[in-house]
Design an enzyme around this catalytic site. Structure first.
Site, PDB file in Angstrom:
ATOM      1  N   TRP A 128     -10.596  -4.492   5.514  1.00 31.69           N
ATOM      2  CA  TRP A 128     -10.198  -5.323   4.388  1.00 31.69           C
ATOM      3  C   TRP A 128      -9.931  -6.727   4.913  1.00 31.69           C
ATOM      4  CZ3 TRP A 128      -4.678  -6.180   2.595  1.00 31.69           C
ATOM      5  CH2 TRP A 128      -4.652  -6.848   1.358  1.00 31.69           C
ATOM      6  N   ASP A 209      -2.539   2.488   6.335  1.00 31.43           N
ATOM      7  CA  ASP A 209      -2.702   1.828   5.038  1.00 31.43           C
ATOM      8  C   ASP A 209      -3.308   2.853   4.080  1.00 31.43           C
ATOM      9  OD1 ASP A 209      -3.065   0.156   2.911  1.00 31.43           O
ATOM     10  OD2 ASP A 209      -4.389  -1.265   3.925  1.00 31.43           O
ATOM     11  N   LYS A 244      -4.151   1.202  -7.494  1.00 32.67           N
ATOM     12  CA  LYS A 244      -5.436   1.799  -7.854  1.00 32.67           C
ATOM     13  C   LYS A 244      -5.277   3.163  -8.509  1.00 32.67           C
ATOM     14  CE  LYS A 244      -6.453  -1.350  -4.601  1.00 32.67           C
ATOM     15  NZ  LYS A 244      -5.435  -2.063  -3.807  1.00 32.67           N
TER      16      LYS A 244
END
Length: 400
Positions: A128, A209, A244
């Site tokens: 990311w 993460d 999300k």
């Protein structure tokens, strides 16, 4: 003062969003921004979220401050979902609410820098794009290494082991818990076991993460790698996002968890988290966390949420299957998980796809699989063919 500043480049993804909206073509396809879209091409408010908001509207009687720790009921209700309802780890974990997963990563990086300023953060690439800047902004040295070979769409595990063998005891290893962003390629169970053994042997600290739990295979399956690692190490950190899997993108809902076998050290670390949060954002925003809390406190709403999440997961994996079946060169996409896959194509090709074909994806070749429609498959494949991104000797298979 301001005359000493240098102008910074615009965020490439935000620029991509702006360019897409400005494009008048009705046939344009957005594979850029990382959000889920339903059959109507919209990013919906989940049914469980709507019901929770109605409940809060009727029952919430104050908007007072919660404190730098945020909503600790929200933090604790997530624990069994992330770490397992019967896990012995639950007694060795503390958490704090953060503004999204990004806030969790930044707060964790600040804690690392305070506890061990010489710690290096090891980051597999591609990753990311905000990972390295977050750790760098916390004054930590970032050491990157190749994680995935995009040409073969496989993990370069030898390179991973080689890089981590150079890490020092106490260094941080950033790991994507599931649904790797941007590649969709996760370690196999055997590779996770090897990574875990390596972390223990080298006394390295995993920082996991976990931003897409439930959007890969299932809530439980997506949590297995995280639980495997945490069961073996003495210390760890987990950055969690509800943006999300609860569809709460703009509410910025996240949490940071610390794991330690030493209860006294864990208590001290927890006090430092609160102190760092206080000087970073003082208090985290409440509304999104309150929604998640209301859902998880209700057996009815929890089941509605889980059903919706299963539907979303199935839809994303259905998009993967359709795109993979449309052309042999894209077959690898079916085996990957999460919102994204990353093609091995140049910026010139992604630019041509936008300008000539109206297919928008990041310059890196990252595609948001969760944003497409099954009807987009033929256009995507034909566009990739037209710009030389696929092997033209392999015939595209019509999508049905």
């Amino acid at each position: 003062m301001f005359n000493k500043l240098k102008e910074q480049p615009a965020d490439s993804l935000l620029a991509l969003i702006k360019a897409f909206h400005a494009d008048p073509r009705q046939t344009k396809i957005d594979l850029g921004v990382g959000v889920y879209r339903d059959q109507q091409g919209k990013t919906p408010v989940m049914r469980a979220v709507k019901k929770a908001e109605r409940f809060l509207l009727e029952t919430q009687d104050s908007k007072r401050y919660l404190g730098p720790e945020g909503d600790l009921t929200f933090v604790n209700l997530l624990k069994p979902i992330i770490f397992g309802a019967t896990s012995s780890l639950l007694d060795h974990i503390v958490g704090i609410q953060t503004p999204g997963g990004s806030g969790a990563l930044r707060l964790g990086a600040e804690l690392i820098a305070k506890a061990n300023p010489n710690a290096q953060a090891w980051l597999g690439t591609p990753s990311w794009p905000n990972h390295a800047p977050i750790f760098g902004s916390a004054r930590l040295a970032v050491k990157d290494y190749r994680f995935v070979d995009l040409a073969t769409q496989k993990i370069d595990f030898d390179r991973v082991v080689e890089a981590l063998s150079l890490a020092n005891a106490g260094d941080i290893v950033l790991l994507h818990g599931c649904c790797h962003n941007p590649t969709g390629i996760d370690f196999t169970t055997e590779q996770w076991k090897q990574i875990t053994a390596f972390l223990v042997e080298r006394a390295l600290i995993p920082f996991i993460d976990l931003a897409y739990q439930g959007l890969g295979d299932s809530l439980e399956q997506d949590a297995e790698p995280t639980r495997l690692v945490l069961s073996a190490v003495d210390e760890a950190m987990v950055a969690y996002s509800c943006d999300k899997n609860f569809g709460l993108y703009r509410e910025r809902v996240g949490a940071l968890y610390l794991v330690s076998r030493n209860s006294r050290e864990l208590q001290i670390a927890e006090s430092n988290l609160a102190s760092l949060a206080r000087v970073n954002w003082s208090m985290p925003p409440d509304h999104g966390a309150a929604i998640v809390r209301a859902i998880l406190e209700s057996a009815e709403l929890t089941e509605i949420w889980k059903d919706e999440l299963r539907e979303m997961c199935s839809r994303v994996n259905g998009n993967r299957a359709a795109l993979a079946a449309a052309h042999p060169d894209l077959a690898f996409i079916a085996k990957q998980r999460g919102l994204f896959s990353n093609l091995a194509i140049s910026k010139e090709i992604t630019a041509a796809l936008r300008l000539k074909q109206g297919v928008y994806m990041a310059d890196s070749g990252r595609m948001n699989i969760a944003g497409m429609q099954p009807d987009d498959v033929d256009v995507i494949v034909k566009s990739l063919h037209a710009e030389g991104a696929l092997n033209t000797r392999s015939a595209a298979r019509p999508h049905s």
